[in-house]
Design a protein around this motif. Structure first.
Motif, PDB file in Angstrom:
ATOM      1  N   TRP A 284       0.257  -1.679  -0.790  1.00 40.15           N
ATOM      2  CA  TRP A 284       0.064   0.101  -0.106  1.00 40.15           C
ATOM      3  C   TRP A 284       0.681   1.369   0.280  1.00 40.15           C
ATOM      4  CZ3 TRP A 284      -4.251   0.187  -0.928  1.00 40.15           C
ATOM      5  CH2 TRP A 284      -5.500  -1.250  -1.362  1.00 40.15           C
ATOM      6  N   SER A 285       1.516   1.219   0.799  1.00 34.90           N
ATOM      7  CA  SER A 285       2.757   2.533   0.677  1.00 34.90           C
ATOM      8  C   SER A 285       3.476   2.467  -0.706  1.00 34.90           C
ATOM      9  CB  SER A 285       4.107   1.538   1.502  1.00 34.90           C
ATOM     10  OG  SER A 285       5.064   0.545   0.804  1.00 34.90           O
ATOM     11  N   ASN A 286       3.121   1.885  -2.036  1.00 34.94           N
ATOM     12  CA  ASN A 286       3.318   1.627  -3.237  1.00 34.94           C
ATOM     13  C   ASN A 286       2.832   2.603  -4.106  1.00 34.94           C
ATOM     14  OD1 ASN A 286       5.441  -1.288  -2.989  1.00 34.94           O
ATOM     15  ND2 ASN A 286       6.420   0.419  -2.746  1.00 34.94           N
ATOM     16  N   ILE A 287       2.088   3.119  -3.382  1.00 42.92           N
ATOM     17  CA  ILE A 287       0.465   3.803  -4.001  1.00 42.92           C
ATOM     18  C   ILE A 287       0.713   5.031  -3.569  1.00 42.92           C
ATOM     19  CG2 ILE A 287      -1.886   4.473  -3.808  1.00 42.92           C
ATOM     20  CD1 ILE A 287      -2.282   1.540  -4.482  1.00 42.92           C
ATOM     21  N   ASP A 288       0.825   6.370  -4.556  1.00 41.88           N
ATOM     22  CA  ASP A 288       0.479   7.505  -3.778  1.00 41.88           C
ATOM     23  C   ASP A 288      -0.172   8.355  -4.408  1.00 41.88           C
ATOM     24  OD1 ASP A 288       1.128  10.373  -4.897  1.00 41.88           O
ATOM     25  OD2 ASP A 288       3.443  10.667  -5.315  1.00 41.88           O
ATOM     26  N   TRP A 289      -1.122   8.437  -3.298  1.00 42.00           N
ATOM     27  CA  TRP A 289      -2.723   9.383  -3.487  1.00 42.00           C
ATOM     28  C   TRP A 289      -3.020  10.043  -3.672  1.00 42.00           C
ATOM     29  CZ3 TRP A 289      -6.163   5.053  -3.746  1.00 42.00           C
ATOM     30  CH2 TRP A 289      -6.155   3.660  -2.721  1.00 42.00           C
ATOM     31  N   GLU A 290      -1.979  10.814  -3.503  1.00 43.58           N
ATOM     32  CA  GLU A 290      -1.796  12.636  -3.685  1.00 43.58           C
ATOM     33  C   GLU A 290      -2.249  12.639  -5.976  1.00 43.58           C
ATOM     34  OE1 GLU A 290      -0.011  16.883  -3.022  1.00 43.58           O
ATOM     35  OE2 GLU A 290       0.876  14.997  -1.955  1.00 43.58           O
ATOM     36  N   HIS A 291      -0.682  11.855  -6.030  1.00 39.41           N
ATOM     37  CA  HIS A 291      -0.594  12.215  -7.346  1.00 39.41           C
ATOM     38  C   HIS A 291      -1.584  11.183  -8.373  1.00 39.41           C
ATOM     39  CE1 HIS A 291       2.419  14.423  -5.611  1.00 39.41           C
ATOM     40  NE2 HIS A 291       2.643  15.369  -6.120  1.00 39.41           N
ATOM     41  N   ARG A 292      -1.743  10.384  -7.656  1.00 37.93           N
ATOM     42  CA  ARG A 292      -2.456   9.388  -8.762  1.00 37.93           C
ATOM     43  C   ARG A 292      -1.536   8.456  -8.791  1.00 37.93           C
ATOM     44  NH1 ARG A 292      -9.168  10.307  -9.843  1.00 37.93           N
ATOM     45  NH2 ARG A 292      -9.287  11.678  -7.156  1.00 37.93           N
ATOM     46  N   TRP A 294       1.081   4.373  -9.107  1.00 30.29           N
ATOM     47  CA  TRP A 294       1.550   3.040  -9.090  1.00 30.29           C
ATOM     48  C   TRP A 294       2.477   3.399  -9.294  1.00 30.29           C
ATOM     49  CZ3 TRP A 294      -2.362  -1.115  -7.550  1.00 30.29           C
ATOM     50  CH2 TRP A 294      -1.526  -1.603  -7.083  1.00 30.29           C
ATOM     51  N   LEU A 295       3.274   3.319  -7.829  1.00 32.57           N
ATOM     52  CA  LEU A 295       4.436   3.345  -7.586  1.00 32.57           C
ATOM     53  C   LEU A 295       5.642   1.834  -7.971  1.00 32.57           C
ATOM     54  CD1 LEU A 295       5.282   6.227  -5.280  1.00 32.57           C
ATOM     55  CD2 LEU A 295       5.165   6.218  -7.693  1.00 32.57           C
ATOM     56  N   VAL A 296       6.750   1.366  -8.747  1.00 33.09           N
ATOM     57  CA  VAL A 296       6.820   0.292  -9.081  1.00 33.09           C
ATOM     58  C   VAL A 296       8.165   0.421  -8.019  1.00 33.09           C
ATOM     59  CG1 VAL A 296       7.780  -1.499 -10.413  1.00 33.09           C
ATOM     60  CG2 VAL A 296       5.247  -1.024 -11.539  1.00 33.09           C
ATOM     61  N   ARG A 297       8.292  -0.268  -6.981  1.00 27.60           N
ATOM     62  CA  ARG A 297       9.617  -0.346  -6.722  1.00 27.60           C
ATOM     63  C   ARG A 297      10.378  -1.297  -6.122  1.00 27.60           C
ATOM     64  NH1 ARG A 297       8.416   4.216  -8.324  1.00 27.60           N
ATOM     65  NH2 ARG A 297       8.996   6.096  -7.475  1.00 27.60           N
ATOM     66  N   ASP A 321       6.917   5.121 -11.926  1.00 27.84           N
ATOM     67  CA  ASP A 321       5.763   5.217 -11.743  1.00 27.84           C
ATOM     68  C   ASP A 321       4.236   5.060 -12.696  1.00 27.84           C
ATOM     69  OD1 ASP A 321       7.404   6.075  -9.618  1.00 27.84           O
ATOM     70  OD2 ASP A 321       7.177   8.292 -10.395  1.00 27.84           O
ATOM     71  N   ILE A 322       3.435   4.899 -12.669  1.00 23.26           N
ATOM     72  CA  ILE A 322       2.439   4.751 -14.179  1.00 23.26           C
ATOM     73  C   ILE A 322       1.608   4.977 -13.232  1.00 23.26           C
ATOM     74  CG2 ILE A 322       0.880   2.768 -14.662  1.00 23.26           C
ATOM     75  CD1 ILE A 322       3.181   0.880 -14.061  1.00 23.26           C
ATOM     76  N   PRO A 323       0.577   6.117 -14.236  1.00 28.18           N
ATOM     77  CA  PRO A 323      -0.601   6.841 -13.557  1.00 28.18           C
ATOM     78  C   PRO A 323      -2.291   5.508 -14.044  1.00 28.18           C
ATOM     79  CG  PRO A 323       0.361   8.138 -15.896  1.00 28.18           C
ATOM     80  CD  PRO A 323       0.487   6.403 -15.790  1.00 28.18           C
ATOM     81  N   ILE A 324      -2.554   6.885 -12.450  1.00 26.27           N
ATOM     82  CA  ILE A 324      -3.624   5.480 -11.635  1.00 26.27           C
ATOM     83  C   ILE A 324      -5.288   6.035 -12.681  1.00 26.27           C
ATOM     84  CG2 ILE A 324      -4.939   4.174 -10.248  1.00 26.27           C
ATOM     85  CD1 ILE A 324      -3.070   4.488  -8.116  1.00 26.27           C
ATOM     86  N   PRO A 325      -6.235   4.896 -13.602  1.00 22.61           N
ATOM     87  CA  PRO A 325      -7.050   6.073 -14.260  1.00 22.61           C
ATOM     88  C   PRO A 325      -8.148   6.211 -12.636  1.00 22.61           C
ATOM     89  CG  PRO A 325      -6.451   4.531 -15.067  1.00 22.61           C
ATOM     90  CD  PRO A 325      -5.758   4.158 -14.375  1.00 22.61           C
TER      91      PRO A 325
END
Length: 446
Positions: A284-292, A294-297, A321-325
């Motif tokens: 869950w820490s790999n999701i950047d809610w503010e910028h929407r 999905w961080l592949v780390r 970093d992948i944009p979340i629709p």
């Protein structure tokens, strides 16, 4: 005085025009990834690069270019090491049979004596039994994901079983006919050419583990490798298949019969283009809610509470970093509220990484009535359709994004090190679009 230590490097040109020597990329099964080098900790593809052997002779540091073919470079390294060992002070003539071809070339059933240092580990492996080498090979290489464990275990077990039936008990007994027989064996079991080419890579890794050189670059040189250059080229070749994609109607049927968790998983695959492990190991820490996003780390050891030693890296070591629709973002928010204590986004009921997503997809695909009914999987006892593949979600995502975004941007989203890989997903325009284009271009011509 000759030092037998040889380093295989790549000479590449950076964007500023500067040329440097860099370490080539080695995959999990011990093979070199063609024309890929590690630059400042990141994997980069350099089609202009050449492989170079670095070694010392008479106190001088020497760089010798050996071309742009990774397999040929590796063979050249082995040959140079052997040449330098012969020159090394105190080298002993020990029994080091390389292949059965060596014995035939010598005209004698006795092993060929080559001068190598007494502490060379390879000298003993070619004398060991294939069954013991199989066990040590599996122990050394079969780790990581369930697919990786299965691949190494399956190939080593099947290959040794086959050659043992052919009265081959040690590495010195092996020759090209054994590798070709294994390829025919896989074909008889219904393995596609793509699958057989992949498994040939594992066979090469096993041959190296046995102390053998898997292939030779010159077909006239029968002593430098197990498989000749022409056969090696045929065995490793993979057909360029058409890219498979899902249509939206089938996906809606799939979503309708799936559990809430599985529906979320299929949507994430479809709208993010993730590889299976990239999704399974996402926290869950790999999701950047503010910028929407999905961080592949990468996940260092200690990232997973149930196994402090467990770590994870993506294929090609590509973080991105992948944009979340918006539609998926809303669903993820709801899913998070329902699972506030989980570390992983899509864990198993026990809170661990789900490595059986393919099996779940095939089950949901069958329940949605989407089985084709005529492939090998559909006709088999498990009734699992061959069209139900996790990677097809990824190809569907990439072909979709390429309709809206430029090629370089999609390469970054996919995590491809080579843009040629991304180009495979460029779908040609429809006949109607081509007709309109032709009319626009030549409609006014007289």
């Amino acid at each position: 005085m000759a030092n037998s230590k040889v380093a295989l490097l790549m000479r590449v040109r950076l964007r500023d025009g500067k040329r440097i020597y860099a370490a080539p990329v080695v995959t999990k099964n011990g093979k070199f990834k063609p024309l890929n080098a590690v630059i400042d900790g990141k994997v980069e593809h350099h089609p202009e690069g050449v492989y170079v052997l670095r070694y010392r002779e008479d106190g001088r540091l020497i760089y010798r270019q050996v071309g742009s073919d990774a397999d040929a470079a590796e063979t050249a390294k082995l040959n140079l090491q052997l040449e330098l060992r012969r020159k090394a002070p105190g080298a002993k003539a020990v029994t080091l049979p390389v292949t059965a071809a060596v014995l035939r070339a010598a005209g004698s059933p006795t092993p060929v004596a080559l001068p190598v240092p007494a502490d060379d580990k390879r000298k003993s492996r070619v004398q060991e039994s294939l069954t013991s080498l199989r066990d040590s090979f599996i122990k050394k290489f079969a780790y990581g994901s369930a697919d990786t464990i299965y691949a190494y275990t399956y190939v080593a077990t099947e290959f040794v079983t086959l050659v043992t039936k052919r009265d081959k008990n040690t590495p010195v007994d092996l020759d090209e006919s054994d590798v070709l027989a294994f390829d025919r064996h896989l074909e008889s079991k219904g393995n596609s050419k793509t699958t057989r080419a992949s498994r040939y890579g594992y066979v090469r890794c096993f041959l190296r583990h046995c102390g053998l050189n898997p292939s030779r670059t010159d077909d006239k040189d029968e002593t430098s490798g197990v498989v000749s250059a022409p056969q090696h080229k045929k065995l490793k070749a993979k057909p360029k298949l058409a890219v498979e994609t899902f249509n939206e109607a089938d996906l809606q049927k799939l979503y309708a019969v799936s559990s809430e968790r599985h529906r979320m998983v299929w949507m994430a695959f479809r709208m993010l283009g993730l590889r299976d492990e990239e999704l399974a190991y996402t926290l869950w820490s790999n999701i950047d809610w503010e910028h929407r996003l999905w961080l592949v780390r990468f996940k260092p050891a200690g990232s997973f509470p149930w196994n402090p030693k467990l770590g994870w890296k993506s294929k090609d070591s590509e973080e991105r970093d992948i944009p979340i629709p918006d539609v998926l973002y809303t669903e993820l928010k709801t899913w998070r509220n329902k699972n506030p204590k989980s570390h992983l986004v899509f864990p198993t009921s026990g809170g661990q990484t789900d490595i059986k997503l393919l099996k779940a997809l095939k089950s949901d695909w069958r329940n949605a009535g989407l089985n084709c009914g005529h492939c090998v999987g559909c006709l088999g006892p498990k009734i699992e359709c061959g069209k139900a593949k996790l990677k097809t979600f990824r190809s569907t995502y990439l072909t979709t994004m390429l309709r809206y975004v430029d090629l370089r941007s999609v390469q970054a989203l996919a995590g491809h090190s080579d843009i040629a890989t991304t180009q495979r997903y460029l779908a040609p325009a429809s006949q109607a679009v081509l007709q309109n284009a032709a009319n626009a271009a030549f409609g006014s011509a007289t």
